[in-house]
Design a protein around this motif. Sequence first.
Motif, PDB file in Angstrom:
ATOM      1  N   ALA A  61      33.694   5.016 -32.908  1.00 26.07           N
ATOM      2  CA  ALA A  61      34.223   5.976 -33.874  1.00 26.07           C
ATOM      3  C   ALA A  61      34.869   5.267 -35.061  1.00 26.07           C
ATOM      4  O   ALA A  61      34.685   5.666 -36.222  1.00 26.07           O
ATOM      5  CB  ALA A  61      35.225   6.904 -33.191  1.00 26.07           C
ATOM      6  N   ARG A  65      33.731   5.519 -39.081  1.00 26.70           N
ATOM      7  CA  ARG A  65      34.659   5.823 -40.181  1.00 26.70           C
ATOM      8  C   ARG A  65      34.645   4.722 -41.232  1.00 26.70           C
ATOM      9  O   ARG A  65      34.828   4.982 -42.418  1.00 26.70           O
ATOM     10  CB  ARG A  65      36.073   6.012 -39.630  1.00 26.70           C
ATOM     11  CG  ARG A  65      36.240   7.214 -38.706  1.00 26.70           C
ATOM     12  CD  ARG A  65      37.698   7.416 -38.323  1.00 26.70           C
ATOM     13  NE  ARG A  65      37.838   8.470 -37.328  1.00 26.70           N
ATOM     14  CZ  ARG A  65      37.971   8.269 -36.024  1.00 26.70           C
ATOM     15  NH1 ARG A  65      38.007   7.016 -35.555  1.00 26.70           N
ATOM     16  NH2 ARG A  65      38.088   9.284 -35.186  1.00 26.70           N
ATOM     17  N   ASP A  71      34.110  12.913 -40.872  1.00 24.31           N
ATOM     18  CA  ASP A  71      34.064  13.883 -39.774  1.00 24.31           C
ATOM     19  C   ASP A  71      33.547  13.188 -38.528  1.00 24.31           C
ATOM     20  O   ASP A  71      32.340  13.158 -38.256  1.00 24.31           O
ATOM     21  CB  ASP A  71      33.167  15.059 -40.164  1.00 24.31           C
ATOM     22  CG  ASP A  71      33.091  16.136 -39.069  1.00 24.31           C
ATOM     23  OD1 ASP A  71      33.776  15.988 -38.034  1.00 24.31           O
ATOM     24  OD2 ASP A  71      32.315  17.112 -39.240  1.00 24.31           O
ATOM     25  N   ARG A  73      34.189  12.739 -34.310  1.00 26.49           N
ATOM     26  CA  ARG A  73      34.863  13.269 -33.131  1.00 26.49           C
ATOM     27  C   ARG A  73      34.344  12.597 -31.870  1.00 26.49           C
ATOM     28  O   ARG A  73      33.173  12.191 -31.815  1.00 26.49           O
ATOM     29  CB  ARG A  73      34.628  14.784 -33.012  1.00 26.49           C
ATOM     30  CG  ARG A  73      35.291  15.620 -34.097  1.00 26.49           C
ATOM     31  CD  ARG A  73      34.831  17.067 -34.019  1.00 26.49           C
ATOM     32  NE  ARG A  73      33.436  17.196 -34.415  1.00 26.49           N
ATOM     33  CZ  ARG A  73      32.689  18.277 -34.177  1.00 26.49           C
ATOM     34  NH1 ARG A  73      33.208  19.303 -33.503  1.00 26.49           N
ATOM     35  NH2 ARG A  73      31.437  18.320 -34.586  1.00 26.49           N
ATOM     36  N   LEU A  75      33.615  13.603 -28.120  1.00 22.68           N
ATOM     37  CA  LEU A  75      33.434  14.855 -27.404  1.00 22.68           C
ATOM     38  C   LEU A  75      32.858  14.598 -26.018  1.00 22.68           C
ATOM     39  O   LEU A  75      32.211  13.584 -25.772  1.00 22.68           O
ATOM     40  CB  LEU A  75      32.477  15.767 -28.182  1.00 22.68           C
ATOM     41  CG  LEU A  75      32.857  16.087 -29.639  1.00 22.68           C
ATOM     42  CD1 LEU A  75      31.705  16.798 -30.330  1.00 22.68           C
ATOM     43  CD2 LEU A  75      34.115  16.937 -29.679  1.00 22.68           C
ATOM     44  N   ALA A  90      29.402  12.241 -35.348  1.00 18.52           N
ATOM     45  CA  ALA A  90      29.900  12.102 -36.719  1.00 18.52           C
ATOM     46  C   ALA A  90      28.926  12.790 -37.655  1.00 18.52           C
ATOM     47  O   ALA A  90      27.704  12.677 -37.486  1.00 18.52           O
ATOM     48  CB  ALA A  90      30.038  10.623 -37.087  1.00 18.52           C
ATOM     49  N   TYR A 188      26.939  21.875 -28.336  1.00 18.33           N
ATOM     50  CA  TYR A 188      27.141  21.425 -29.717  1.00 18.33           C
ATOM     51  C   TYR A 188      25.851  21.503 -30.535  1.00 18.33           C
ATOM     52  O   TYR A 188      25.632  20.717 -31.450  1.00 18.33           O
ATOM     53  CB  TYR A 188      27.695  19.993 -29.717  1.00 18.33           C
ATOM     54  CG  TYR A 188      29.053  19.902 -29.092  1.00 18.33           C
ATOM     55  CD1 TYR A 188      30.186  20.386 -29.746  1.00 18.33           C
ATOM     56  CD2 TYR A 188      29.224  19.362 -27.813  1.00 18.33           C
ATOM     57  CE1 TYR A 188      31.440  20.323 -29.160  1.00 18.33           C
ATOM     58  CE2 TYR A 188      30.476  19.293 -27.219  1.00 18.33           C
ATOM     59  CZ  TYR A 188      31.583  19.777 -27.896  1.00 18.33           C
ATOM     60  OH  TYR A 188      32.830  19.722 -27.320  1.00 18.33           O
ATOM     61  N   ASP A 191      26.156  21.599 -34.324  1.00 16.53           N
ATOM     62  CA  ASP A 191      26.587  20.325 -34.905  1.00 16.53           C
ATOM     63  C   ASP A 191      25.459  19.295 -34.936  1.00 16.53           C
ATOM     64  O   ASP A 191      25.464  18.388 -35.775  1.00 16.53           O
ATOM     65  CB  ASP A 191      27.753  19.743 -34.104  1.00 16.53           C
ATOM     66  CG  ASP A 191      28.991  20.608 -34.166  1.00 16.53           C
ATOM     67  OD1 ASP A 191      29.505  20.811 -35.270  1.00 16.53           O
ATOM     68  OD2 ASP A 191      29.429  21.082 -33.110  1.00 16.53           O
TER      69      ASP A 191
END
Length: 472
Positions: A61, A65, A71, A73, A75, A90, A188, A191
């Motif tokens: 993660a 970034r 965005d 996460r 999960l 992401a 999801y 997403d």
Amino acid sequence: MTHTPTDQPIDPDRTPDLLRSSIDAAFPRIVGQLSELVAIRGIAWEAFDAQELEASAAAVADLVRGVGIEDVRILRVDNEGTPGGPAVVARRPAAAGRPTVLLYAHHDVQPPGDESLWESPPFEATERDGRLYGRGAADDKAGIMAHIGAFGALSEVLGDSFGVGVTLFIEGEEEAGSPTFRTFLDTYRDDLEADVIVVADSSNWRVGVPALTTSLRGLVDGTIEVRVLEHAVHSGMFGGPVLDAPTLLARLIATLHDDAGDVAIAGLAGRDDAAVDYPEQDYRSDASVLDGVQLAGTGSIASRLWHKPALSIIGMDIPSVAVSSNTLLPRARAKFSLRLAPGQDPGAAMAAVRAHVEAQAPFGAQVLFEPGETGSPFRTDTTEPASRLALESLKEAWGVEAVEAGMGGSIPFIADLTEVFPSAQILITGVEDPDSRAHSANESLHLEEFKKAILAEAILLARIDDGGLTRQ
């Protein structure tokens, strides 16, 4: 990483060279980040420390970034009350009218196995002779870094003009069989919806020659048990009139192949139509076949690997030699693994195995069949625009034509992707080569091939951004 301002669109013909320069400059950092991921013992099996798996997801993660996707996460979903492995999702939304591409890889790894077989520590990335050694260096932490490296290069070269939507889905339980994968997709779905899905978890043809994996064999497995006695008896007192269960199980197993070594189960599909040649000497070297061992089956080697069924006995329940005694054993059990040709229905294949073993009961022994897991085969439609763009991108990155290769193994979750996202074009790419030894000791990644894989994916995304999915 900040986006480069772009007052005018970059000439698409110049984009590959600009991406190559960007990746060349960033490559030492990318390898360093991959090495840091290798150091994390993220194994999704119950016997291993779950905190390491959490640390692996957190590290991924942070890397995502770092290339400008905000965005991000971590999960998970439950599987009958037990939480699944942590997945990183992401998202960077698409600009108006642009498609979305889902980039898949997994951050969990196989256990190291017998560490005495490793020439360097399995969780300490070690470079030797142009290869990076370590558990997960190839499978599949390099796949993660291929996605991150490609996106980073595109952000630097194209800046805000790069309008394709990008979703990264980095799974955390693939090596444990993806037990919550389908539930995760259903939960999801919105997403993860995409026009193109790139699965970076396969292999290239060989060092210097890239491949797009265009077919996968399916898989069914299960257990076969043979019973002959109510209980064990002394082999001296009772041996002769009745054969022990291991012997009868061996006779039953022998019926699963014919004299040529082809699978002898009626009703299984198979074809001898592979478009590429896999020389026997290459296969023998890649598979470490001992001198004098004859190869099994008929047809081309590539077809035997990709387009025909293959059945193996992968485990047996009988006493080991160390604890054996002069006893007629009443029962013995074996687990089989059957790879299925593309086009084969897994349910029909399982029924065919059951019918065969029940009909072949040796000497009237009781045969019990217990079905196990199933996974559907997969075939890419290479006439689709995304496949065409992928083959062109691989050629541009490597400088040679890409092979449309099958894969003898199975990726069962591909069937879930095709069912949940039926309109998505699925591309199976990879960073491995025949000597990567995924799942084995001394797993490794060829670094120059890795760099080309990053470039190929970046070019693919740039071509999609330039309207390649709709251009005829």
